[in-house]
Design a protein around this motif. Structure first.
Motif, PDB file in Angstrom:
ATOM      1  N   THR A   1       0.989  -1.255   0.072  1.00  0.00           N
ATOM      2  CA  THR A   1      -0.187  -0.210   0.054  1.00  0.00           C
ATOM      3  C   THR A   1       0.945   1.267  -0.039  1.00  0.00           C
ATOM      4  N   ALA A   2       2.266   1.084   0.292  1.00  0.00           N
ATOM      5  CA  ALA A   2       2.978   2.291   0.133  1.00  0.00           C
ATOM      6  C   ALA A   2       3.339   2.728  -1.097  1.00  0.00           C
TER       7      ALA A   2
ATOM      8  N   ALA B   1       0.155   1.680   7.604  1.00  0.00           N
ATOM      9  CA  ALA B   1      -0.590   0.533   7.174  1.00  0.00           C
ATOM     10  C   ALA B   1      -0.639  -0.683   8.146  1.00  0.00           C
TER      11      ALA B   1
ATOM     12  N   SER C   1      -3.965   0.972   4.396  1.00  0.00           N
ATOM     13  CA  SER C   1      -3.245   2.344   4.635  1.00  0.00           C
ATOM     14  C   SER C   1      -4.173   3.556   4.962  1.00  0.00           C
TER      15      SER C   1
END
Length: 187
Positions: A27-28, A117, A131
């Protein structure tokens, strides 16, 4: 008390596990992995540095989850590697109905982004990551975004099908609204 003892046991079990999916930290990045239900939802929460800092502090303290009606144990800020239990209680019942184990897989505290997240651990109804990030645009606009990828991990979440997705969407809307409301209140 039975509830506290039950939560302590669930927490000890969660500490001994690893995330239940391979794409830890995904999710980053800008693209969410395939093979999952994915989404990104964003809401504007105000303008300026003060708004950005307040919203970021609220998010790192699990404020989105608490504001959406979940309990979080232990009551500690989100830091990389921390294990937490997100607890859903049904109104009028003393015992937790759903205890959701998760682990903080990344955090960010930068000039234009603050957030974290968490990834699912065995025992979570879903498998994946979510996140919670506050961002600030060059013009000062501050936003809060929830991004996630998930798929059912338990029999009841698979059986729930569309209802499970509806509940996830409802929780996401409550996260977004709770952060915007906290910023308006100045908390």
């Amino acid at each position: 008390m039975v509830v506290k003892r039950s939560l302590r046991g669930a927490y000890r079990r969660a500490l001994a596990t690893e995330p239940s999916y391979a794409e830890v930290g995904a999710t980053a990045g800008p693209a969410l992995p395939g093979g999952y239900r994915t989404f990104r939802r964003r809401i504007s929460v105000g303008y300026g540095q003060d708004t950005f800092e307040r919203a970021g502090a609220h998010v790192l303290a699990w404020g989105a989850q608490r504001g959406a009606g979940f309990g979080v144990r232990p009551a500690a800020p989100a830091v990389p590697g921390a294990t937490a239990l997100v607890v859903l209680r049904l109104p009028g019942l003393p015992l937790p109905r759903l205890v959701i184990p998760c682990r903080v897989v990344w955090t960010v505290r930068a000039a234009e982004r603050i957030g974290f997240a968490y990834g699912t651990l065995p025992g979570h109804p879903e498998c994946g990551e979510e996140s919670f990030v506050v961002g600030r645009e060059p013009d000062g606009l501050v936003w809060f975004e929830v991004a996630a990828f998930s798929r059912p991990a338990r029999w009841y979440s698979r059986l729930g099908g569309p209802l499970t997705r509806l509940l996830q969407d409802l929780a996401t809307r409550r996260y977004l609204v709770s952060v915007a409301a906290a910023v308006r209140r100045g908390t």
